[in-house]
Design a protein around this motif. Structure first.
Motif, mmCIF file in Angstrom:
data_model
loop_
_atom_site.group_PDB
_atom_site.id
_atom_site.type_symbol
_atom_site.label_atom_id
_atom_site.label_comp_id
_atom_site.label_asym_id
_atom_site.label_seq_id
_atom_site.Cartn_x
_atom_site.Cartn_y
_atom_site.Cartn_z
ATOM 1 N N UNK A 1 0.813 -1.222 0.000
ATOM 2 C CA UNK A 1 0.000 0.000 0.000
ATOM 3 C C UNK A 1 0.846 1.271 0.000
ATOM 4 N N UNK A 2 2.155 1.134 0.203
ATOM 5 C CA UNK A 2 3.024 2.309 0.273
ATOM 6 C C UNK A 2 3.157 3.010 -1.076
ATOM 7 N N UNK A 3 3.080 2.250 -2.168
ATOM 8 C CA UNK A 3 3.210 2.824 -3.509
ATOM 9 C C UNK A 3 1.942 2.584 -4.306
ATOM 10 N N UNK A 4 1.550 3.574 -5.075
ATOM 11 C CA UNK A 4 0.345 3.441 -5.914
ATOM 12 C C UNK A 4 0.499 2.281 -6.884
ATOM 13 N N UNK A 5 1.725 2.122 -7.428
ATOM 14 C CA UNK A 5 1.978 1.090 -8.437
ATOM 15 C C UNK A 5 1.906 -0.327 -7.870
ATOM 16 N N UNK A 6 2.053 -0.471 -6.555
ATOM 17 C CA UNK A 6 2.022 -1.814 -5.948
ATOM 18 C C UNK A 6 0.778 -2.050 -5.099
ATOM 19 N N UNK A 7 -0.045 -1.034 -4.928
ATOM 20 C CA UNK A 7 -1.175 -1.118 -3.998
ATOM 21 C C UNK A 7 -2.206 -2.170 -4.380
ATOM 22 N N UNK A 8 -2.259 -2.552 -5.668
ATOM 23 C CA UNK A 8 -3.283 -3.517 -6.101
ATOM 24 C C UNK A 8 -2.800 -4.968 -6.014
ATOM 25 N N UNK A 9 -1.534 -5.187 -5.649
ATOM 26 C CA UNK A 9 -1.027 -6.554 -5.527
ATOM 27 C C UNK A 9 -1.606 -7.223 -4.287
ATOM 28 N N UNK A 10 -1.911 -8.513 -4.419
ATOM 29 C CA UNK A 10 -2.568 -9.245 -3.342
ATOM 30 C C UNK A 10 -1.657 -10.198 -2.587
#
Length: 339
Positions: free
Chosen positions: A247-256
């Motif tokens: 959640x720290x980066x917009x680019x990684x926030x959607x990873x589960x």
């Protein structure tokens, strides 16, 4: 003197390896990419690092509870506070010298709780054995659930470890290693049996017996359910800290959760390769996230964010524990006289 020199050389080797990996990783960044990485780090949301920190602190607390459970069959019940502080100090010491933390936390607990250090070392061996099993399970889940993404990369890493330069399995290496282990093991057992009348050898036997008692204490654990619960909780919290870290980066926030399994698997290797994962952890996290299509610079930034969160937690929590440990125990000793 020789032992000190060997310890110093080991420390310098792992520290040098960590520094080299940091230099190698950062040296690959071009000037324009530096700007992208700085922008990614500047634009990161660091509030998720708060629950990440809490998850890791709870995992360390759970590790202290599990360690305490292992000591009970040996007839020792140290305070949970001292056990937790010793665990935190152990993590701090491991940043300085590989495996120093395991020895130091046993020494501290032995000093303040009157528990034989040799038996505590046996419980540490038992802990590490279960952690290794958990890491293997995490690897298995990662590969089976994402064979198309992470399977090929993991197999390539294993091939580098267990094959020669030709890419074929090197049976000679395996046989030589097995022979060395067999010779050392047999020779040590013979020496302990044959020369037990010698004071030094007899002392080694006593230490070995203490370690064996600690290692086999798992069989006599009364609360086996709690032991396995805390073992699972520790690794779940590791996994959750990575999931929250996305959640720290917009680019990684959607990873589960599945990518989190991959980061945990390969990131753990980085923690083993160098002390505290210096250099190795960010690189392996970067390589892992790039497998999911993440931009190289963003992946690098994410790897450093995750590692720095863990690094500063160990520095702050371990440093606080280092000062609190003698302070709290001094007050404990003084309190009966003050009453």
């Amino acid at each position: 003197m020789n032992k000190r020199i060997a310890s110093l050389l080991q420390y310098l080797f792992f520290l040098g390896l960590g520094i080299f990996l940091v230099w190698w990783s950062l040296g690959k960044i071009e000037s324009d990419q530096w700007e992208q990485m700085k922008a990614a780090l500047k634009g990161a949301d660091y509030w998720p690092m708060v629950p990440v920190t809490l998850a890791l602190l709870v995992s360390h607390f759970s590790r202290a509870v599990r360690w305490k459970i292992l000591m009970e069959p040996l007839g020792y019940k140290p305070s949970l506070t001292n056990t937790y502080l010793a665990v935190l100090i152990g993590y701090l010491a491991n940043l300085l010298v590989p495996r120093l933390g395991e020895v130091l936390k046993c020494t501290l607990l032995a000093r303040y709780e009157k528990v034989p250090a040799d038996k505590l070392i046996g419980t540490i061996v038992a802990e590490r054995a279960f952690d290794l099993i958990c890491l293997i399970i995490v690897f298995a889940i990662t590969i089976v659930s994402q064979i198309d993404i992470i399977g090929e990369f993991a197999m390539e890493m294993l091939n580098k470890l267990f094959t020669g330069g030709t890419g074929e399995f090197n049976y000679n290496r395996l046989l030589i290693f097995a022979a060395i282990v067999l010779v050392i093991g047999t020779g040590s057992w013979y020496a302990l049996q044959k020369f037990s009348h010698i004071g030094f050898i007899n002392k080694l036997r006593v230490i070995g017996k203490g370690i064996w008692e600690g290692l086999t204490s798992v069989r006599y654990v009364k609360n086996k359910g709690w032991f396995f619960f805390h073992t699972a909780l520790i690794w779940f919290l590791y996994l959750a800290s990575i999931r929250l870290g996305f959640l720290a980066l917009t680019e990684t926030s959607f990873y589960g959760w599945l990518p989190a399994f991959s980061v945990l698997s390969l990131g753990s290797v980085g923690m083993i390769v160098t002390q505290g994962g210096v250099g190795a952890y960010p690189i392996l996290v970067q390589e892992t996230m790039m497998l999911y299509g993440l931009n190289e610079i963003i992946a690098k930034a994410f790897g450093w964010i995750l590692w720095l969160a863990q690094f500063f937690l160990v520095i702050v929590a371990g440093g606080a524990a280092f000062f609190l440990f003698p302070l709290l125990n001094r007050k404990k000793k003084e309190s009966p006289h003050m009453a």
